[in-house]
Design a protein around this motif. Sequence first.
Motif, PDB file in Angstrom:
ATOM      1  N   GLN A 188     -55.404  13.362 -81.196  1.00 44.94           N
ATOM      2  CA  GLN A 188     -56.027  14.781 -81.806  1.00 44.94           C
ATOM      3  C   GLN A 188     -57.068  14.328 -82.931  1.00 44.94           C
ATOM      4  OE1 GLN A 188     -56.359  17.639 -80.250  1.00 44.94           O
ATOM      5  NE2 GLN A 188     -57.868  17.910 -81.982  1.00 44.94           N
ATOM      6  N   ASN A 189     -56.360  13.457 -83.882  1.00 42.84           N
ATOM      7  CA  ASN A 189     -57.146  13.191 -85.310  1.00 42.84           C
ATOM      8  C   ASN A 189     -58.271  12.393 -84.747  1.00 42.84           C
ATOM      9  OD1 ASN A 189     -55.645  14.342 -87.352  1.00 42.84           O
ATOM     10  ND2 ASN A 189     -54.035  12.581 -87.220  1.00 42.84           N
ATOM     11  N   LEU A 190     -58.238  11.690 -83.842  1.00 48.68           N
ATOM     12  CA  LEU A 190     -59.431  10.758 -83.404  1.00 48.68           C
ATOM     13  C   LEU A 190     -60.590  11.632 -82.618  1.00 48.68           C
ATOM     14  CD1 LEU A 190     -60.519   7.905 -83.612  1.00 48.68           C
ATOM     15  CD2 LEU A 190     -59.475   7.551 -81.348  1.00 48.68           C
ATOM     16  N   ARG A 191     -60.163  12.515 -81.842  1.00 50.39           N
ATOM     17  CA  ARG A 191     -61.193  13.479 -81.398  1.00 50.39           C
ATOM     18  C   ARG A 191     -61.692  14.306 -82.619  1.00 50.39           C
ATOM     19  NH1 ARG A 191     -61.032  13.884 -76.038  1.00 50.39           N
ATOM     20  NH2 ARG A 191     -58.959  13.362 -74.802  1.00 50.39           N
ATOM     21  N   THR A 192     -60.924  14.949 -83.278  1.00 50.12           N
ATOM     22  CA  THR A 192     -61.711  15.568 -84.621  1.00 50.12           C
ATOM     23  C   THR A 192     -62.527  14.967 -85.305  1.00 50.12           C
ATOM     24  OG1 THR A 192     -59.678  16.904 -84.930  1.00 50.12           O
ATOM     25  CG2 THR A 192     -61.082  17.007 -86.646  1.00 50.12           C
ATOM     26  N   LEU A 193     -62.440  13.355 -85.527  1.00 53.14           N
ATOM     27  CA  LEU A 193     -63.405  12.653 -86.287  1.00 53.14           C
ATOM     28  C   LEU A 193     -64.516  12.346 -85.609  1.00 53.14           C
ATOM     29  CD1 LEU A 193     -60.839  10.520 -87.965  1.00 53.14           C
ATOM     30  CD2 LEU A 193     -62.330  11.961 -89.074  1.00 53.14           C
ATOM     31  N   GLU A 194     -64.173  12.211 -84.098  1.00 53.99           N
ATOM     32  CA  GLU A 194     -65.382  11.765 -83.373  1.00 53.99           C
ATOM     33  C   GLU A 194     -66.324  13.097 -83.190  1.00 53.99           C
ATOM     34  OE1 GLU A 194     -65.844  10.485 -78.651  1.00 53.99           O
ATOM     35  OE2 GLU A 194     -64.311  12.245 -78.995  1.00 53.99           O
ATOM     36  N   LYS A 195     -65.862  14.414 -83.083  1.00 54.71           N
ATOM     37  CA  LYS A 195     -66.520  15.431 -83.267  1.00 54.71           C
ATOM     38  C   LYS A 195     -67.506  15.744 -84.548  1.00 54.71           C
ATOM     39  CE  LYS A 195     -66.198  20.423 -81.642  1.00 54.71           C
ATOM     40  NZ  LYS A 195     -65.047  21.473 -81.401  1.00 54.71           N
ATOM     41  N   LYS A 196     -66.472  15.254 -85.547  1.00 57.03           N
ATOM     42  CA  LYS A 196     -67.275  15.518 -86.986  1.00 57.03           C
ATOM     43  C   LYS A 196     -68.485  14.352 -86.765  1.00 57.03           C
ATOM     44  CE  LYS A 196     -66.387  14.922 -92.151  1.00 57.03           C
ATOM     45  NZ  LYS A 196     -65.306  14.890 -92.928  1.00 57.03           N
ATOM     46  N   PHE A 197     -68.239  13.286 -86.741  1.00 58.34           N
ATOM     47  CA  PHE A 197     -69.199  12.066 -86.858  1.00 58.34           C
ATOM     48  C   PHE A 197     -70.065  11.782 -85.754  1.00 58.34           C
ATOM     49  CE2 PHE A 197     -66.086  11.266 -89.992  1.00 58.34           C
ATOM     50  CZ  PHE A 197     -66.865  11.258 -91.128  1.00 58.34           C
ATOM     51  N   HIS A 206     -62.258   4.433 -87.897  1.00 64.68           N
ATOM     52  CA  HIS A 206     -61.429   5.670 -87.293  1.00 64.68           C
ATOM     53  C   HIS A 206     -60.791   4.893 -86.091  1.00 64.68           C
ATOM     54  CE1 HIS A 206     -64.427   8.353 -89.329  1.00 64.68           C
ATOM     55  NE2 HIS A 206     -63.362   7.980 -90.101  1.00 64.68           N
ATOM     56  N   GLY A 207     -61.283   4.221 -85.248  1.00 67.28           N
ATOM     57  CA  GLY A 207     -60.827   3.643 -84.069  1.00 67.28           C
ATOM     58  C   GLY A 207     -59.788   2.605 -84.398  1.00 67.28           C
TER      59      GLY A 207
END
Length: 181
Positions: A18-27, A34-35
Amino acid sequence: MPRIPVHTVDNAPAASEQNLRTLEKKFGKVLNIHGGMAHSPVVLATYTAIQGAIAEHGTFDARTREAIALAVGAVDDCSYCQAAHTVGAKAAGFTEEETVAIRRGDADVESKLAALLEVAREVAGEVGEVSDATWDKALAAGWTDVELTEVFAHVAVNLYTNYFNHLARTDLDLPAAPALA
């Protein structure tokens, strides 16, 4: 070569997804930093928690935040963070030449911001110590003690990412920051 796998949303540990999805959306993509953090869910969760606290309670505008990040990245010699925050600083209104000047510690930025960045550089480079002269100069430039205390949170999140990049040897997936002459 990175020391740890760089995960995508599809192969990240469930606790990081979920945190990775949020960061993917932001960037717009999963950045290598992040990965890599996703490999250890506690590392990614800590990063997003600090960023969330800054987003909710921080008072600095994007320009000031990016300038702090550039200064700290230069003190810590983190090429990944210098690259990422050069991109961010340009989006916040700095020219490429100004990003280089900030990283060098040149006084090419307005004096109030330069005084704040001197505090940030000392916090990062002196294990939290800031001289009375630097603190007083920042107060005289117009910063409050509350704002100077907030600098600590911004330095801390940048130290966190700088140290992670050094530990993990994160591969650069952004344009490199211009070299400092």
